[in-house]
Enzyme design. Structure first.
Site, PDB file in Angstrom:
ATOM      1  N   GLU A   1      73.763  53.298  27.215  1.00  0.00           N
ATOM      2  CA  GLU A   1      73.102  52.332  26.994  1.00  0.00           C
ATOM      3  C   GLU A   1      73.086  51.146  27.769  1.00  0.00           C
ATOM      4  OE1 GLU A   1      70.944  52.922  24.206  1.00  0.00           O
ATOM      5  OE2 GLU A   1      71.794  54.545  23.512  1.00  0.00           O
TER       6      GLU A   1
ATOM      7  N   GLU B   1      71.199  51.580  31.040  1.00  0.00           N
ATOM      8  CA  GLU B   1      69.744  51.462  30.755  1.00  0.00           C
ATOM      9  C   GLU B   1      69.254  50.031  30.449  1.00  0.00           C
ATOM     10  OE1 GLU B   1      69.676  56.028  29.344  1.00  0.00           O
ATOM     11  OE2 GLU B   1      68.703  54.596  28.070  1.00  0.00           O
ATOM     12  N   GLU B   2      70.002  49.400  29.596  1.00  0.00           N
ATOM     13  CA  GLU B   2      69.442  47.917  29.131  1.00  0.00           C
ATOM     14  C   GLU B   2      69.734  47.005  30.324  1.00  0.00           C
ATOM     15  OE1 GLU B   2      70.266  48.046  25.080  1.00  0.00           O
ATOM     16  OE2 GLU B   2      69.529  45.910  24.711  1.00  0.00           O
TER      17      GLU B   2
END
Lengths: 304, 304
Positions: free
Chosen positions: A187, A190-191
Site C-alpha cells: 500500500e 503504491e501510494e
C-alpha cells in the site's frame, strides 16, 4: 361445442402453452422427471457433521431455467424429507443465473447467508430454539504503514485527495481478500513510491457500523515499516500531498487524525527508548487446515 | 377456418394467456406504465460522489412479481441511459423475494457484491480499466480469553467436545456482528461460568482460506482477563473438560495448540516480569462517523 371446435380448443391450448411458457414447460417436464427419478423425495445434498445438509443447485441436475414454481415444489418435497430425517439446517448454494430459486426459497423461510460474485448461499435453521448457524465475515481490514526514518526522526505521511479537512495520516488502504497485514508495504509503495520493509505491528482499532464498510465492522492496523528508499513519487489520483514529517511535529499538529497523533507519540517514545518497547513482533507458523501459513503477532518473548 | 372457429381461437388464446401467465401480464402492464411514466429512461437511483448510482428495487415502484424478462428490459433501458451520462458503476439492492431480478442483472454483467438476510447487493463496473469498487467484509473475528489467576499462576483452559485431539485451549468463540474484542469476557462466562474483567490484548493471528469461515479470512485474538470468580460451571454442550491449569504446565504440555502454548510462555514471562511487558492497552475514543466509540489497542505510552 362441436368435436372439431373441441379439437381446435385443445390444439390451441397446446399452442398457447408453448407460446406463453415453452421454457417453463420444458422445465416442468425435466423437474417432474427429476422428481420421479428421485422418488419425489429430496434434492441431493451433502450432509455435514452438525446435522445440516448443503445443496448446490449447480450440481443436482436441475435445468438452468427452472421456474420459481417448479423449484418451489421440489424444495417443499425436499424440506418435508429433511425434516422427517431430523436435519437441523439446510444450506442452498444458488448460481446467480438461477437466482429466482432464491426467491422461491425465501417464501419457505430461507434467508441469505452471504453472496460472492456468481453465487449466493441461503440458509434455513430447522432445529430447536435460536439458529446455531455461524455467521459470515463481519470485518474489512485496513492497513497503514508508519515508515520511520530513524536517522532523522521523520515519518512518511500523506493527505488524501478530495477531503474537506486536509489531515496528515499514514499511507495505507484496504486489504484485498487473502492479503496479510504486512501488505502495508505494498500500500505504501503504491501510494507514495517509497519501498520499505515490515518491522512490527503497532496498533489496532476496531470500529462498527462503518459507512465505508457497507455498515459492517472495520479493523484498522498500523504497522511500523523501515524505509528502503527515500524519494517520494506519490500517486496524484489518491493523494493531495506526501511528505517526510518530523514525528515531533506530527505528534503536535492539529492537522491530523486522533489515531495518527496517538501513534506519532508512541513512535516518538520508541525512537527515544527503543522500538522494542512498542513493537508487536510477527512470526509465521504453519496453518493446521490449509497447508498454508498464518501470521501471529505478540510481544517478543526474550529468549531465556 | 370459419369465422366462429377464428373467434374461438382468439378467445382461447386470450384465456390461455390469462391462465398461463396472468401474473406476468399484470406485471408487464405495470412495467410498461412505469416505462411510459419515466419516459423509457432509467430506474430511479441515488447518485454517489464516486460517479456511481444505487438503485433499491424495493423503492422504485416495481411490481413485486415483476418477471425476469420485464426487469431485463427495464435494466437495459437504464444501463443505456446511465452509460450515456458517464456513470462508472451501478449498485442494485434486490429484496430476496425479487431475486429473479438478480438473474436478469447477471445476464447484463452484474455480479453479487454481498447479501445479508433479506436482500442482496449486486454491482456492475462500467468505468475504464479494472473495477475500482470496494469489496465487502473479508474477515470473521474470533476472541479468546486467557483468565490468569496471579495468586497461583494458573490459567483457565478448556477442551472442546467432539474433537479428535483433546487439546487445551483458552475459552472463546466467534464475535457476533457489532461486538467488540472485549466480548472475550462474555465468551468465557458462557463457556466456563467464570466471571472476569478485560485487562489487555495479548496476540493476534491472521489466517486465510479458513474452512470454518466459508473460505474467508479469520482474525483470532487472545486477551488477558482477570478472574472475578473461581468456581467452574462449564458448558457441557461445548466443552469436554475445563480446568485451572498452571501456566508452566500449559507451556510444557503437548496436549495443546501451538498458539495456546506460545501465549502460555508469553504469560509466564508476564507473570515473572510484570504484565506491562506483554500487554497492549485498550482505550475507547469517539468515532468520527457513527457517534459511537471505537477501541484502540497499542502499547501503553508512559506518561512523561
Amino acid at each position: 361445442m362441436t368435436p372439431s371446435a373441441l379439437l381446435c380448443q385443445f390444439r390451441l391450448i397446446g399452442l398457447c402453452r408453448k407460446w406463453c411458457s415453452s421454457r417453463a414447460f420444458t422445465c416442468q417436464a425435466a423437474v417432474n422427471q427429476l422428481r420421479r427419478e428421485q422418488g419425489a423425495t429430496a434434492l441431493a445434498g451433502r450432509v455435514d457433521r452438525f446435522g445440516g445438509i448443503t445443496v448446490d443447485l449447480a450440481d443436482v441436475g436441475l435445468p438452468k431455467d427452472i421456474s420459481e414454481t417448479a423449484f418451489a415444489d421440489l424444495l417443499t418435497d425436499s424440506l418435508g424429507r429433511w425434516k422427517s430425517e431430523g436435519k437441523v439446517a439446510v444450506w442452498l448454494r444458488v448460481p446467480i443465473a438461477m437466482s429466482r430459486c432464491a426467491g422461491a426459497a425465501a417464501a419457505r423461510g430461507f434467508t441469505f447467508h452471504h453472496a460472492q460474485e456468481r453465487h449466493a448461499v441461503l440458509s434455513l435453521w430447522m432445529g430447536a430454539g435460536e439458529s446455531k448457524l455461524p455467521g459470515f465475515a463481519t470485518h474489512q481490514i485496513g492497513v497503514a504503514g508508519a515508515v520511520v526514518d530513524e536517522s532523522n526522526g521523520k515519518v512518511l505521511v500523506v493527505q488524501d485527495k478530495n477531503k474537506t479537512k486536509n489531515a496528515w495520516k499514514f499511507p495505507g488502504g484496504l486489504s484485498d481478500p487473502g492479503e496479510n497485514i504486512v501488505t502495508a508495504v505494498r500500500e505504501v509503495l503504491e501510494e507514495t513510491g517509497i519501498r520499505s520493509e515490515f518491522r512490527s505491528l503497532l496498533s489496532i482499532r476496531q470500529q462498527h457500523n462503518h459507512p465505508g464498510a457497507f455498515g459492517m465492522s472495520d479493523i484498522y492496523v498500523i504497522c511500523r515499516l523501515r524505509p528502503l528508499s527515500y524519494d517520494i513519487h506519490f500517486c496524484t489520483r489518491e493523494c493531495e500531498r506526501c511528505e517526510w514529517l518530523s514525528l515531533a511535529e506530527l505528534a503536535r499538529t492539529a492537522d491530523t487524525t486522533p489515531i495518527t497523533s496517538r501513534v506519532a507519540r508512541l513512535l516518538l517514545h520508541g525512537l527515544e527508548r527503543g522500538f522494542e518497547s512498542i513493537d508487536l513482533a510477527m512470526e509465521e507458523l504453519p496453518a493446521v487446515y490449509s497447508g498454508m501459513f498464518y501470521q501471529l503477532y505478540h510481544r517478543q518473548i526474550p529468549s531465556s
